[in-house]
Design a protein around this motif. Structure first.
Motif, PDB file in Angstrom:
ATOM      1  N   GLN A 147      31.598 113.197 105.995  1.00 34.87           N
ATOM      2  CA  GLN A 147      32.327 113.896 106.918  1.00 34.87           C
ATOM      3  C   GLN A 147      33.472 114.905 106.320  1.00 34.87           C
ATOM      4  O   GLN A 147      33.669 115.906 106.832  1.00 34.87           O
ATOM      5  N   LEU A 148      34.013 114.597 105.304  1.00 34.00           N
ATOM      6  CA  LEU A 148      34.875 115.549 104.611  1.00 34.00           C
ATOM      7  C   LEU A 148      33.949 116.708 104.222  1.00 34.00           C
ATOM      8  O   LEU A 148      34.486 117.948 104.340  1.00 34.00           O
ATOM      9  N   GLN A 150      31.567 117.898 105.476  1.00 36.06           N
ATOM     10  CA  GLN A 150      30.988 118.683 107.053  1.00 36.06           C
ATOM     11  C   GLN A 150      32.233 119.529 107.308  1.00 36.06           C
ATOM     12  O   GLN A 150      31.984 120.517 107.796  1.00 36.06           O
ATOM     13  N   ILE A 151      33.460 118.985 107.385  1.00 28.97           N
ATOM     14  CA  ILE A 151      34.667 119.627 107.757  1.00 28.97           C
ATOM     15  C   ILE A 151      34.625 120.781 106.882  1.00 28.97           C
ATOM     16  O   ILE A 151      35.038 121.975 107.475  1.00 28.97           O
ATOM     17  N   MET A 155      34.800 124.976 108.083  1.00 26.94           N
ATOM     18  CA  MET A 155      36.004 125.697 107.739  1.00 26.94           C
ATOM     19  C   MET A 155      35.382 126.853 106.967  1.00 26.94           C
ATOM     20  O   MET A 155      35.797 128.274 107.348  1.00 26.94           O
ATOM     21  N   GLY A 204      35.945 124.628 118.709  1.00 21.05           N
ATOM     22  CA  GLY A 204      35.437 123.422 118.170  1.00 21.05           C
ATOM     23  C   GLY A 204      34.747 122.307 118.980  1.00 21.05           C
ATOM     24  O   GLY A 204      33.711 121.868 118.595  1.00 21.05           O
ATOM     25  N   HIS A 208      30.955 121.045 118.870  1.00 25.12           N
ATOM     26  CA  HIS A 208      30.648 119.594 118.809  1.00 25.12           C
ATOM     27  C   HIS A 208      29.840 119.077 120.041  1.00 25.12           C
ATOM     28  O   HIS A 208      28.839 118.174 119.811  1.00 25.12           O
TER      29      HIS A 208
END
Length: 222
Positions: A147-148, A150-151, A155, A204, A208
């Motif tokens: 998940q990190l 993907q963040i 960005m 966002g 999503h």
């Protein structure tokens, strides 16, 4: 929005450093930063050796030094803090160019400036020799939480989108005769920043929702 974004720091080249695996470069940067931070602040010979090593790496990468130096402006807040530190710290006093400053603050400020500059140059070298997508894949290989990663990927993808939105808002303000010249105009800039945040948040949410409608399960396809 599937086009490449976030390549402004990358310098296209074909050096051995460009071809090196991204996860190895990340590990090398992490190790270098740990060593630099752990070095005592008065070990100037060690810092000189680190600077020589970094210069050799930059030379091997074939990235023009001016390309990196122009981007060290990101270090400016740390430079300001390092300059102010001798004047606000307490302890024994010493004179520099006829001005009385804290000796401990002076040593800490110099160490902060040296360590910060080495870290910024090393990070910029990594960014200049590694494509953002390769860097993200390298982080996956290092078992960074999915998940990190993907963040970080989003960005990179939407940095130019948000920057373009901010530029359009600036043009809209200037077309209406607005120009920020003094602190009285700061509330307008604050409202613009708030509107930019809301627009980015809503974008966002829409992205999503579109991902979920296309079968997103928490992991991006290759």
């Amino acid at each position: 929005m599937g086009a490449g974004h976030g390549h402004k720091l990358h310098f296209h080249g074909h050096s051995a450093l460009h071809r090196a695996p991204a996860h190895l470069k990340v590990l090398a940067l992490l190790g270098f930063m740990v060593v630099v931070v752990a070095t005592p602040r008065d070990a100037y010979l060690a810092f000189a050796a680190y600077a020589v090593l970094l210069a050799v790496v930059i030379g091997a990468s074939r990235v023009p030094p001016a390309y990196l130096l122009k981007r060290t402006v990101v270090e400016l807040p740390f430079v300001v803090f390092a300059v102010l530190l001798p004047f606000v710290a307490t302890g024994p006093q010493t004179e520099v160019l006829g001005v009385s400053v804290s000796q401990h603050g002076l040593e800490a400020g110099v160490a902060l400036l040296i360590k910060g500059t080495l870290g910024v140059l090393a990070s910029l070298t990594l960014a200049a020799t590694t494509e953002p997508q390769d860097l993200l894949l390298g982080l996956e290989r290092l078992r960074v939480p999915q998940q990190l990663v993907q963040i970080m990927a989003f960005m990179v993808r939407y940095l130019d989108v948000v920057t373009g939105e901010m530029q359009r808002m600036k043009v809209a303000r200037e077309s209406r005769g607005f120009s920020a010249r003094n602190p009285r105009h700061w509330p307008v800039l604050a409202r613009s920043a708030g509107a930019l945040f809301i627009r980015s948040y809503e974008r966002g949410e829409r992205v999503h929702l579109a991902m979920l409608s296309r079968g997103y399960t928490g992991r991006m396809p290759r």
